[in-house]
Design a protein around this motif. Structure first.
Motif, PDB file in Angstrom:
ATOM      1  N   PRO A  91       0.832  -1.209   0.000  1.00 37.97           N
ATOM      2  CA  PRO A  91       0.000   0.000   0.000  1.00 37.97           C
ATOM      3  C   PRO A  91       0.863   1.255   0.000  1.00 37.97           C
ATOM      4  N   LEU A  92       0.429   2.248  -0.753  1.00 37.31           N
ATOM      5  CA  LEU A  92       1.141   3.523  -0.776  1.00 37.31           C
ATOM      6  C   LEU A  92       0.714   4.353   0.425  1.00 37.31           C
ATOM      7  N   VAL A  93       1.648   5.021   1.059  1.00 38.08           N
ATOM      8  CA  VAL A  93       1.377   5.812   2.260  1.00 38.08           C
ATOM      9  C   VAL A  93       1.454   7.294   1.920  1.00 38.08           C
ATOM     10  N   GLY A  94       0.334   8.019   2.116  1.00 33.05           N
ATOM     11  CA  GLY A  94       0.313   9.449   1.837  1.00 33.05           C
ATOM     12  C   GLY A  94       0.423   9.775   0.362  1.00 33.05           C
ATOM     13  N   LEU A  95       0.028   8.826  -0.460  1.00 35.34           N
ATOM     14  CA  LEU A  95       0.247   8.956  -1.903  1.00 35.34           C
ATOM     15  C   LEU A  95      -0.850   8.212  -2.650  1.00 35.34           C
ATOM     16  N   ARG A  96      -1.340   8.808  -3.743  1.00 33.77           N
ATOM     17  CA  ARG A  96      -2.359   8.157  -4.560  1.00 33.77           C
ATOM     18  C   ARG A  96      -2.025   8.346  -6.037  1.00 33.77           C
ATOM     19  N   VAL A 107       0.706  11.707  -9.534  1.00 36.66           N
ATOM     20  CA  VAL A 107       0.222  11.303  -8.213  1.00 36.66           C
ATOM     21  C   VAL A 107      -0.369  12.477  -7.444  1.00 36.66           C
ATOM     22  N   HIS A 108      -1.139  12.146  -6.421  1.00 41.33           N
ATOM     23  CA  HIS A 108      -1.567  13.125  -5.433  1.00 41.33           C
ATOM     24  C   HIS A 108      -0.773  12.837  -4.167  1.00 41.33           C
ATOM     25  N   LYS A 109       0.001  13.822  -3.714  1.00 43.92           N
ATOM     26  CA  LYS A 109       0.811  13.683  -2.501  1.00 43.92           C
ATOM     27  C   LYS A 109       0.116  14.375  -1.340  1.00 43.92           C
ATOM     28  N   ASP A 110       0.036  13.687  -0.204  1.00 44.19           N
ATOM     29  CA  ASP A 110      -0.533  14.295   0.991  1.00 44.19           C
ATOM     30  C   ASP A 110       0.482  15.223   1.647  1.00 44.19           C
ATOM     31  N   ALA A 111      -0.018  16.185   2.420  1.00 41.30           N
ATOM     32  CA  ALA A 111       0.862  17.026   3.229  1.00 41.30           C
ATOM     33  C   ALA A 111       1.555  16.146   4.263  1.00 41.30           C
ATOM     34  N   GLY A 112       2.837  16.404   4.508  1.00 42.71           N
ATOM     35  CA  GLY A 112       3.589  15.623   5.481  1.00 42.71           C
ATOM     36  C   GLY A 112       4.527  14.606   4.869  1.00 42.71           C
ATOM     37  N   LEU A 113       4.344  14.316   3.577  1.00 36.36           N
ATOM     38  CA  LEU A 113       5.209  13.346   2.896  1.00 36.36           C
ATOM     39  C   LEU A 113       6.273  14.073   2.080  1.00 36.36           C
ATOM     40  N   LEU A 114       7.523  13.687   2.249  1.00 39.47           N
ATOM     41  CA  LEU A 114       8.602  14.259   1.444  1.00 39.47           C
ATOM     42  C   LEU A 114       8.470  13.797  -0.013  1.00 39.47           C
ATOM     43  N   SER A 115       8.784  14.687  -0.945  1.00 41.75           N
ATOM     44  CA  SER A 115       8.802  14.296  -2.359  1.00 41.75           C
ATOM     45  C   SER A 115       9.987  13.363  -2.621  1.00 41.75           C
ATOM     46  N   THR A 122      16.320  10.494   5.202  1.00 44.93           N
ATOM     47  CA  THR A 122      16.256   9.205   4.494  1.00 44.93           C
ATOM     48  C   THR A 122      14.947   8.479   4.783  1.00 44.93           C
ATOM     49  N   GLU A 123      13.945   9.210   5.279  1.00 48.69           N
ATOM     50  CA  GLU A 123      12.677   8.572   5.623  1.00 48.69           C
ATOM     51  C   GLU A 123      11.846   8.254   4.379  1.00 48.69           C
ATOM     52  N   LEU A 124      10.646   7.738   4.626  1.00 52.17           N
ATOM     53  CA  LEU A 124       9.740   7.376   3.542  1.00 52.17           C
ATOM     54  C   LEU A 124       9.427   8.599   2.684  1.00 52.17           C
ATOM     55  N   THR A 125       9.531   8.440   1.373  1.00 55.64           N
ATOM     56  CA  THR A 125       9.278   9.541   0.442  1.00 55.64           C
ATOM     57  C   THR A 125       8.379   9.070  -0.693  1.00 55.64           C
ATOM     58  N   ALA A 126       7.828  10.036  -1.430  1.00 55.41           N
ATOM     59  CA  ALA A 126       7.049   9.692  -2.623  1.00 55.41           C
ATOM     60  C   ALA A 126       7.945   8.964  -3.623  1.00 55.41           C
TER      61      ALA A 126
END
Length: 313
Positions: A91-96, A107-115, A122-126
């Motif tokens: 599943p994609l997190v903060g991303l559609r 994609v649609h990126k949610d606020a709070g997610l790094l591009s 080095t955390e989770l990113t789009a």
């Protein structure tokens, strides 16, 4: 002791020998789109049922899982229809994903997610999630950055699927991207209904952008704005970028005395929500391989609109 019925004996006997139904292989004989092809070949199955099969990884084109209903088909290709759902998709997190083809992913990126990660982050990113997504079908697949959104900015963004597409689009960005609109919740009542902000942007040693008081000193930035809603405390503004400079909108809103809500870095004094009051609402561009016009529009975030409901009470 549980009583064994004739039906339960029959079910028990059938279970061990049950095998998954074999996949159907369908040959493509003429050009078209995947969903329309499946509607004909899998009749009387309905459109929603087939879209569900696509979403669950049950459809492959030339042995590559394909989830986009408008994927183009060529004569000679083979479409495989599996009866079992794929469990490989994480599943994609903060991303559609709004659109995907052989050239780009929108994609649609949610606020709070790094591009994309920086050297310090080095955390989770789009970027990382979409790389994992494309590698489900091809372990060597890569994606390439075309533009970025700040971590706390939500909305539409796009990645290329090859270095060639990336270079082609970035080299002609002003011609390829035909529309790029944002909405922002800004502090105060913006009295002028529309306008254009033009300045020369520079960056401080602490990586903060600002408008230089000297002409031709820095990168020229132009932002057009239009007020959509206004009240005593906040205004909802639509912004169209003529240039795409780093933090351009944030600096320009501060320049006219109406910083973006929750943007303490650029002068905001209020924090109506934990995210930045900025959303990339519209992205339109000319497709890099087909030349077809593509346009993606998303809803205005509800927290932006709720500020006006509260004041109306």
């Amino acid at each position: 002791m549980r009583k064994e019925t004739k039906g339960s004996r029959r079910q028990a006997a059938a279970s061990p020998s049950r095998k998954p139904a074999p996949a159907r292989r369908l040959q493509v004989t003429e050009p078209g789109e995947l969903l329309e092809f499946l509607l004909v070949k899998l009749a009387p199955q309905g459109r929603n049922s087939i879209k569900s099969m696509l979403a669950h990884g049950q459809i492959a084109v030339d042995d590559r899982i394909e989830k986009q209903y408008n994927h183009p088909l060529r004569p000679g290709q083979t479409v495989t229809v599996s009866k079992t759902r794929s469990s490989a998709s994480a599943p994609l997190v903060g991303l559609r994903i709004l659109h995907e083809d052989d050239a780009v992913i929108v994609v649609h990126k949610d606020a709070g997610l790094l591009s994309i990660a920086t050297a310090q982050e080095t955390e989770l990113t789009a970027y990382r999630q979409l790389t994992a997504h494309v590698r489900q079908a091809d372990p060597k697949a890569r994606i390439f950055v075309l533009h970025r959104l700040d971590r706390e900015t939500s909305g539409v963004m796009m990645f290329a699927k090859s270095e060639q597409i990336q270079k082609k689009m970035q080299d002609n960005w002003k011609d390829v991207v035909t529309e790029r609109k944002y909405v922002a919740l800004v502090e105060g009542l913006v009295k002028k209904a529309s306008g254009t902000i033009s300045s020369w942007l520079k960056e401080t040693s602490t990586l903060k952008m600002y408008s230089s008081p000297v002409a031709n000193d820095g990168q020229h930035a132009i932002t057009h704005y239009k007020v959509l809603r206004a009240s005593r405390n906040y205004s909802l503004v639509e912004l169209e970028l003529e240039t795409g400079r780093k933090n351009q909108i944030r600096v320009h809103m501060q320049d006219i005395g109406h910083p973006i809500a929750s943007d303490k870095k650029y002068g905001a004094k209020t924090k109506p929500f934990s995210r930045l009051g900025l959303h990339a609402r519209v992205l339109a561009f000319e497709h890099p391989t087909t030349g077809k016009p593509m346009r993606f529009e998303t809803d205005i975030p509800k927290p932006f609109l709720s500020q006006f409901k509260e004041e109306a009470r």
